[in-house]
Motif scaffolding. Structure first.
Motif, PDB file in Angstrom:
ATOM      1  N   GLU A  12      62.690  42.653  41.704  1.00  0.00           N
ATOM      2  CA  GLU A  12      63.181  41.410  42.293  1.00  0.00           C
ATOM      3  C   GLU A  12      64.685  41.239  42.053  1.00  0.00           C
ATOM      4  O   GLU A  12      65.436  40.913  42.981  1.00  0.00           O
ATOM      5  CB  GLU A  12      62.423  40.225  41.690  1.00  0.00           C
ATOM      6  CG  GLU A  12      62.889  38.877  42.177  1.00  0.00           C
ATOM      7  CD  GLU A  12      62.173  37.748  41.462  1.00  0.00           C
ATOM      8  OE1 GLU A  12      62.838  36.749  41.148  1.00  0.00           O
ATOM      9  OE2 GLU A  12      60.956  37.875  41.192  1.00  0.00           O
ATOM     10  N   TYR A  13      65.111  41.469  40.828  1.00  0.00           N
ATOM     11  CA  TYR A  13      66.534  41.335  40.509  1.00  0.00           C
ATOM     12  C   TYR A  13      67.376  42.353  41.291  1.00  0.00           C
ATOM     13  O   TYR A  13      68.460  42.031  41.765  1.00  0.00           O
ATOM     14  CB  TYR A  13      66.789  41.507  39.014  1.00  0.00           C
ATOM     15  CG  TYR A  13      66.270  40.375  38.170  1.00  0.00           C
ATOM     16  CD1 TYR A  13      66.478  39.059  38.520  1.00  0.00           C
ATOM     17  CD2 TYR A  13      65.583  40.636  36.992  1.00  0.00           C
ATOM     18  CE1 TYR A  13      66.009  38.016  37.728  1.00  0.00           C
ATOM     19  CE2 TYR A  13      65.117  39.603  36.197  1.00  0.00           C
ATOM     20  CZ  TYR A  13      65.330  38.290  36.570  1.00  0.00           C
ATOM     21  OH  TYR A  13      64.870  37.266  35.781  1.00  0.00           O
ATOM     22  N   ARG A  14      66.865  43.565  41.410  1.00  0.00           N
ATOM     23  CA  ARG A  14      67.601  44.593  42.160  1.00  0.00           C
ATOM     24  C   ARG A  14      67.741  44.197  43.628  1.00  0.00           C
ATOM     25  O   ARG A  14      68.826  44.273  44.211  1.00  0.00           O
ATOM     26  CB  ARG A  14      66.889  45.955  42.054  1.00  0.00           C
ATOM     27  CG  ARG A  14      67.575  47.049  42.855  1.00  0.00           C
ATOM     28  CD  ARG A  14      66.902  48.398  42.688  1.00  0.00           C
ATOM     29  NE  ARG A  14      65.502  48.429  43.032  1.00  0.00           N
ATOM     30  CZ  ARG A  14      65.034  48.489  44.290  1.00  0.00           C
ATOM     31  NH1 ARG A  14      65.848  48.503  45.312  1.00  0.00           N
ATOM     32  NH2 ARG A  14      63.728  48.536  44.504  1.00  0.00           N
ATOM     33  N   LEU A  15      66.658  43.741  44.210  1.00  0.00           N
ATOM     34  CA  LEU A  15      66.686  43.343  45.618  1.00  0.00           C
ATOM     35  C   LEU A  15      67.580  42.124  45.834  1.00  0.00           C
ATOM     36  O   LEU A  15      68.270  42.037  46.859  1.00  0.00           O
ATOM     37  CB  LEU A  15      65.265  43.074  46.119  1.00  0.00           C
ATOM     38  CG  LEU A  15      64.355  44.305  46.167  1.00  0.00           C
ATOM     39  CD1 LEU A  15      62.943  43.906  46.560  1.00  0.00           C
ATOM     40  CD2 LEU A  15      64.914  45.363  47.105  1.00  0.00           C
ATOM     41  N   ASN A  16      67.584  41.203  44.874  1.00  0.00           N
ATOM     42  CA  ASN A  16      68.463  40.032  44.977  1.00  0.00           C
ATOM     43  C   ASN A  16      69.935  40.434  45.006  1.00  0.00           C
ATOM     44  O   ASN A  16      70.760  39.746  45.603  1.00  0.00           O
ATOM     45  CB  ASN A  16      68.220  39.052  43.830  1.00  0.00           C
ATOM     46  CG  ASN A  16      66.935  38.291  43.995  1.00  0.00           C
ATOM     47  OD1 ASN A  16      66.367  38.206  45.078  1.00  0.00           O
ATOM     48  ND2 ASN A  16      66.454  37.708  42.912  1.00  0.00           N
ATOM     49  N   LYS A  17      70.265  41.539  44.352  1.00  0.00           N
ATOM     50  CA  LYS A  17      71.640  42.052  44.339  1.00  0.00           C
ATOM     51  C   LYS A  17      71.919  42.956  45.540  1.00  0.00           C
ATOM     52  O   LYS A  17      73.004  43.494  45.674  1.00  0.00           O
ATOM     53  CB  LYS A  17      71.908  42.841  43.045  1.00  0.00           C
ATOM     54  CG  LYS A  17      71.964  41.992  41.809  1.00  0.00           C
ATOM     55  CD  LYS A  17      73.238  41.192  41.809  1.00  0.00           C
ATOM     56  CE  LYS A  17      73.384  40.418  40.524  1.00  0.00           C
ATOM     57  NZ  LYS A  17      74.589  39.608  40.534  1.00  0.00           N
ATOM     58  N   LYS A  18      70.881  43.114  46.393  1.00  0.00           N
ATOM     59  CA  LYS A  18      70.986  43.963  47.580  1.00  0.00           C
ATOM     60  C   LYS A  18      71.374  45.408  47.230  1.00  0.00           C
ATOM     61  O   LYS A  18      72.220  46.029  47.876  1.00  0.00           O
ATOM     62  CB  LYS A  18      71.962  43.364  48.583  1.00  0.00           C
ATOM     63  CG  LYS A  18      71.503  42.013  49.118  1.00  0.00           C
ATOM     64  CD  LYS A  18      72.460  41.447  50.114  1.00  0.00           C
ATOM     65  CE  LYS A  18      72.046  40.143  50.746  1.00  0.00           C
ATOM     66  NZ  LYS A  18      71.214  39.246  50.088  1.00  0.00           N
ATOM     67  N   LEU A  19      70.724  45.911  46.197  1.00  0.00           N
ATOM     68  CA  LEU A  19      70.967  47.274  45.735  1.00  0.00           C
ATOM     69  C   LEU A  19      69.760  48.145  46.016  1.00  0.00           C
ATOM     70  O   LEU A  19      68.616  47.700  45.901  1.00  0.00           O
ATOM     71  CB  LEU A  19      71.239  47.293  44.230  1.00  0.00           C
ATOM     72  CG  LEU A  19      72.507  46.605  43.751  1.00  0.00           C
ATOM     73  CD1 LEU A  19      72.499  46.478  42.240  1.00  0.00           C
ATOM     74  CD2 LEU A  19      73.733  47.369  44.218  1.00  0.00           C
ATOM     75  N   ARG A  20      70.024  49.387  46.367  1.00  0.00           N
ATOM     76  CA  ARG A  20      68.953  50.382  46.485  1.00  0.00           C
ATOM     77  C   ARG A  20      68.752  51.005  45.105  1.00  0.00           C
ATOM     78  O   ARG A  20      69.634  50.930  44.243  1.00  0.00           O
ATOM     79  CB  ARG A  20      69.332  51.474  47.477  1.00  0.00           C
ATOM     80  CG  ARG A  20      69.549  50.955  48.893  1.00  0.00           C
ATOM     81  CD  ARG A  20      70.093  52.032  49.789  1.00  0.00           C
ATOM     82  NE  ARG A  20      71.386  52.455  49.262  1.00  0.00           N
ATOM     83  CZ  ARG A  20      71.990  53.590  49.582  1.00  0.00           C
ATOM     84  NH1 ARG A  20      71.450  54.433  50.428  1.00  0.00           N
ATOM     85  NH2 ARG A  20      73.167  53.905  49.053  1.00  0.00           N
ATOM     86  N   GLN A  21      67.617  51.627  44.897  1.00  0.00           N
ATOM     87  CA  GLN A  21      67.376  52.297  43.616  1.00  0.00           C
ATOM     88  C   GLN A  21      68.471  53.320  43.358  1.00  0.00           C
ATOM     89  O   GLN A  21      68.966  53.438  42.243  1.00  0.00           O
ATOM     90  CB  GLN A  21      65.996  52.961  43.608  1.00  0.00           C
ATOM     91  CG  GLN A  21      64.867  51.972  43.518  1.00  0.00           C
ATOM     92  CD  GLN A  21      63.520  52.636  43.512  1.00  0.00           C
ATOM     93  OE1 GLN A  21      63.359  53.780  43.913  1.00  0.00           O
ATOM     94  NE2 GLN A  21      62.518  51.908  43.055  1.00  0.00           N
TER      95      GLN A  21
END
Length: 71
Positions: A12-21
């Protein structure tokens, strides 16, 4: 009361930052590949303390916020 566990929070936090793995792996110089981050986000492993703290810093969250949130 529903509790969200850490793997879901990491994603969730990664997606909120609009980052890919891939972005996270590169930004934090995490050894291995996106598969390591994927395992952490899916609950098949946990990051070491150093990587966990790097993730928290990148996502701009407190470590306590990652582990459980009640909603």
């Amino acid at each position: 009361m529903k509790t969200i566990k850490y793997p879901n929070r990491l994603k969730e936090y990664r997606l909120n930052k609009k980052l890919r793995q891939r972005d996270v792996v590169i930004l934090l110089s995490i050894s291995g590949s996106e598969s390591r981050l994927s395992k952490w986000e899916n609950g098949f492993g946990k990051p070491c303390v150093d990587n966990f703290l790097k993730l928290c810093a990148l996502y701009e969250v407190k470590p306590d916020d990652v582990y459980t949130v009640s909603i």
